[in-house]
Scaffold this motif. Sequence first.
Motif, PDB file in Angstrom:
ATOM      1  N   ASP A   9      23.058  31.050  96.638  1.00  0.00           N
ATOM      2  CA  ASP A   9      24.147  32.092  96.577  1.00  0.00           C
ATOM      3  C   ASP A   9      25.496  31.424  97.231  1.00  0.00           C
ATOM      4  O   ASP A   9      25.810  31.431  98.279  1.00  0.00           O
ATOM      5  N   TYR A  10      26.112  30.592  96.372  1.00  0.00           N
ATOM      6  CA  TYR A  10      27.208  29.995  96.764  1.00  0.00           C
ATOM      7  C   TYR A  10      28.550  30.807  97.143  1.00  0.00           C
ATOM      8  O   TYR A  10      29.380  30.170  97.837  1.00  0.00           O
ATOM      9  N   ASN A  11      28.804  31.751  96.734  1.00  0.00           N
ATOM     10  CA  ASN A  11      29.783  32.607  96.983  1.00  0.00           C
ATOM     11  C   ASN A  11      29.634  33.584  98.048  1.00  0.00           C
ATOM     12  O   ASN A  11      30.342  34.601  98.326  1.00  0.00           O
ATOM     13  N   ALA A  12      28.156  33.466  98.581  1.00  0.00           N
ATOM     14  CA  ALA A  12      27.927  34.513  99.555  1.00  0.00           C
ATOM     15  C   ALA A  12      27.996  35.938  99.581  1.00  0.00           C
ATOM     16  O   ALA A  12      28.368  36.644 100.284  1.00  0.00           O
ATOM     17  N   ASP A  13      27.544  36.563  98.048  1.00  0.00           N
ATOM     18  CA  ASP A  13      27.868  37.817  97.966  1.00  0.00           C
ATOM     19  C   ASP A  13      26.550  38.522  97.921  1.00  0.00           C
ATOM     20  O   ASP A  13      26.482  39.680  97.333  1.00  0.00           O
ATOM     21  N   GLY A  14      25.455  37.958  98.345  1.00  0.00           N
ATOM     22  CA  GLY A  14      24.121  38.421  98.348  1.00  0.00           C
ATOM     23  C   GLY A  14      23.413  38.459  97.148  1.00  0.00           C
ATOM     24  O   GLY A  14      22.116  38.746  97.138  1.00  0.00           O
ATOM     25  N   TYR A  15      23.871  37.971  95.980  1.00  0.00           N
ATOM     26  CA  TYR A  15      23.208  37.469  94.768  1.00  0.00           C
ATOM     27  C   TYR A  15      23.283  35.885  94.304  1.00  0.00           C
ATOM     28  O   TYR A  15      24.122  35.306  94.665  1.00  0.00           O
ATOM     29  N   THR A  16      22.104  35.581  93.862  1.00  0.00           N
ATOM     30  CA  THR A  16      21.890  34.067  93.616  1.00  0.00           C
ATOM     31  C   THR A  16      22.719  33.589  92.413  1.00  0.00           C
ATOM     32  O   THR A  16      22.760  34.362  91.300  1.00  0.00           O
ATOM     33  N   ASP A  17      23.312  32.553  92.638  1.00  0.00           N
ATOM     34  CA  ASP A  17      24.087  31.725  91.545  1.00  0.00           C
ATOM     35  C   ASP A  17      23.117  30.551  90.975  1.00  0.00           C
ATOM     36  O   ASP A  17      22.250  30.217  91.634  1.00  0.00           O
ATOM     37  N   LEU A  18      23.699  29.966  89.927  1.00  0.00           N
ATOM     38  CA  LEU A  18      22.865  28.836  89.193  1.00  0.00           C
ATOM     39  C   LEU A  18      24.083  27.891  88.794  1.00  0.00           C
ATOM     40  O   LEU A  18      25.139  28.093  88.656  1.00  0.00           O
ATOM     41  N   VAL A  19      23.492  26.669  88.816  1.00  0.00           N
ATOM     42  CA  VAL A  19      24.235  25.521  88.390  1.00  0.00           C
ATOM     43  C   VAL A  19      23.140  24.855  87.190  1.00  0.00           C
ATOM     44  O   VAL A  19      22.300  24.660  87.729  1.00  0.00           O
ATOM     45  N   TYR A  20      23.811  24.531  86.195  1.00  0.00           N
ATOM     46  CA  TYR A  20      23.221  23.843  85.036  1.00  0.00           C
ATOM     47  C   TYR A  20      23.597  22.460  85.091  1.00  0.00           C
ATOM     48  O   TYR A  20      24.711  22.200  84.876  1.00  0.00           O
ATOM     49  N   GLY A  21      22.545  21.748  84.998  1.00  0.00           N
ATOM     50  CA  GLY A  21      22.686  20.366  85.030  1.00  0.00           C
ATOM     51  C   GLY A  21      22.505  19.820  83.352  1.00  0.00           C
ATOM     52  O   GLY A  21      21.408  19.974  83.036  1.00  0.00           O
ATOM     53  N   GLY A  22      23.639  19.599  82.556  1.00  0.00           N
ATOM     54  CA  GLY A  22      23.585  19.478  81.463  1.00  0.00           C
ATOM     55  C   GLY A  22      23.625  17.874  80.990  1.00  0.00           C
ATOM     56  O   GLY A  22      23.884  16.961  81.862  1.00  0.00           O
ATOM     57  N   GLY A  23      23.221  17.474  79.607  1.00  0.00           N
ATOM     58  CA  GLY A  23      23.540  16.250  79.462  1.00  0.00           C
ATOM     59  C   GLY A  23      24.717  15.862  79.178  1.00  0.00           C
ATOM     60  O   GLY A  23      25.170  14.204  79.184  1.00  0.00           O
TER      61      GLY A  23
END
Length: 697
Positions: free
Chosen positions: A236-250
């Motif tokens: 939760d990088y924006n700390a709003d209580g819900y989980t965020d994702l980071v996509y590592g693409g090619g």
Amino acid sequence: MKTKLLLLVCLFISVLSLGQSNSNSCAEADSDTPITTSSTFTISEVNGIGIDGSEIPSPICAQNGSGATNGEWYKYIPNDNYTVTITTDLPQNSGLDTRVHIYSGTCGSLVCEGGDDDSGDGFLSVATFNATTGTTYYIAFDDRWNDSGFDWELIEGNVVVPPPPAPVTFTQQALSTTGSNRAVVDMNGDFLDDIVAVNATNINIRHQLTTGGFDNINIATTSADFTPSWSLAAADYNADGYTDLVYGGGSGVTFMRSNSTGTAFTEISGPEYVFSQRSNFVDINMDGHLDAFVCHDVQPTVYYINDGNGNLTYYQTATTGAPFNLGDYSSGGHYGSIWVDYDNDGDSDMFIAKCGGEEARRRNQMHRNDSYLDAGNNLVVSYTEVSNSIGLSDPMQTWSSAWGDFDNDGDMDVFVGASSGAHKLMRNDIDGSGNVTFTDVSSSSGVLLLTSTGIENVTYDFDNDGNLDIASNGNLLIGNGDMTFTLYENVLPVGSFGDLNNDGFIDGFSSGGTIFMNDTTTNNWITINTVGTASNINGIGARITIETPSGFQIRDVRSGDGFRYMNTLNTHFGLGTDTSITSITIEWPSGIVDTIFNPTINQSHNYVEGANQLSIEEFLISDLILYPNPTTHYLNLNTENYNLNKAEFSVFDITGRQAFKGKIYNNKVDVSRLQSGNYILKIDVNGSVKAQKFIKK
């Protein structure tokens, strides 16, 4: 003459009876006469085609991915426990290209036991596996590279003694998802692990329900510039209580930031070219906000610094303006990053498992966090690459590593999983001055019995016996608590890990859409969920220590381990037969320390940063420090009244934040790293807390 001819005919008939002809499908092979002993077989050509069976071997057990259109199948049932070799590396097959897959299980629910593409001469195949008497195996060849006929041989080698039954077993449950399965992690803030699958325009979340089972939520997104073809991390990088994702693409990195209700995501992609490998969420600059780190395969590493409002600024190591050097090899080779406090100084360091190219490119790296408070009480953060000085600069080929305290002595050891060659187990040895040396104990540990290689390595206590285990590419190394392991092969899927039925045991979820539900043992457990306030909201980077009658265990909270997948953010401990926990200590990245006494076992606990701070004033005594006080360098301690050898100590500043910690050796504590000021020394002495104030000149 007639007698000789009759004998030859009988021998010929006998050889034919040794095994079946090739079949067009698993079911067809299953109804045929099984192979039961060593022999050579022929896949004959009809109209120039040898492999023409209707069923394509699945799952793929050999290298080099999908692309087959036909297969040929055989059934094999051994009469003893053998090391069995399946080979097409025969003189008559010179110049051909074959691929073989070996399964156990039943048709429609097959499990890989082995396979190979090109281990033989040229492009021929050689695969070896351990076969158990009376077990049915299926041997399948596909036309991935050609469909011509060829000969192959089954060779029953040495009789092997099967290992005892694994101390933990798993029951498979199918669960359909939409997209590529990438994560087992809590997405909606209820601390129950959910299952996440993604594609370019959709995030499919199977929320775990408190009543058991899962819902099925699809959240449409704008088309992601980059999908997680190489890795996914969550927090939760924006700390709003819900989980965020980071996509590592090619070709780049995409962030999917949740809204404040968890019902939508905003797609954020930068223009930068990044050949992503492992990605992590971590507080790199230690300001209390989660940043993101991404390994770059062909350039120096990259990272994204959070301004505290969820806005991320891109940096690339070794470029103008980049605040930290976190892997600057010009042609990359950065594969498996993991953030771990290897030197027990209270902050997160970063290890990179490296692979490919010249020796310098593939030498593993350790970036030590050298943060400190300056004279103005300002935090100064920097990183130093120290792998060579501590024994971790190894040119082995590796995509990921598994870090944990495998001998329960209070520091993090590491299993470096090979993508080719031999695996390594390195024991962490910290001396009385805090100096760290890693010692190679592979030869005596049992990890070298694991000869299969791959890219995924993580550690959990799967059987809850109080000793960490290692999951390596579908195999389990069950820890004995003394830097030795017992190998169990082909037990778990390659995928994500977490507790998918909230029973306190770690389960797996495979990329093929199958839950491997842990069948549990009688051992006890506790799960700890961290909620940061001064630190990041997930508590990533916190060190958690539990004390039980059997001793101490430690864990670090982290986002992004293994190589590709995202695993639970909840912190799990097995307790074995211990029926109580003396204390839990949570050392947060901010320096705040919470202590919880006598928590209830066999349940999950949510702990908020600062809610359980220990009042050191209650434990102040006057005879712990002998001299000098004030001091410029060492505090010499009282050994007449207290047995302090190897006791755990912490030093706190006057705000109650931990400055550093360690173990006591030679009855003294080195405090030379501290700025001038007033501090408190706290020591755990045989389960009780002792503290005394001192002045650093």
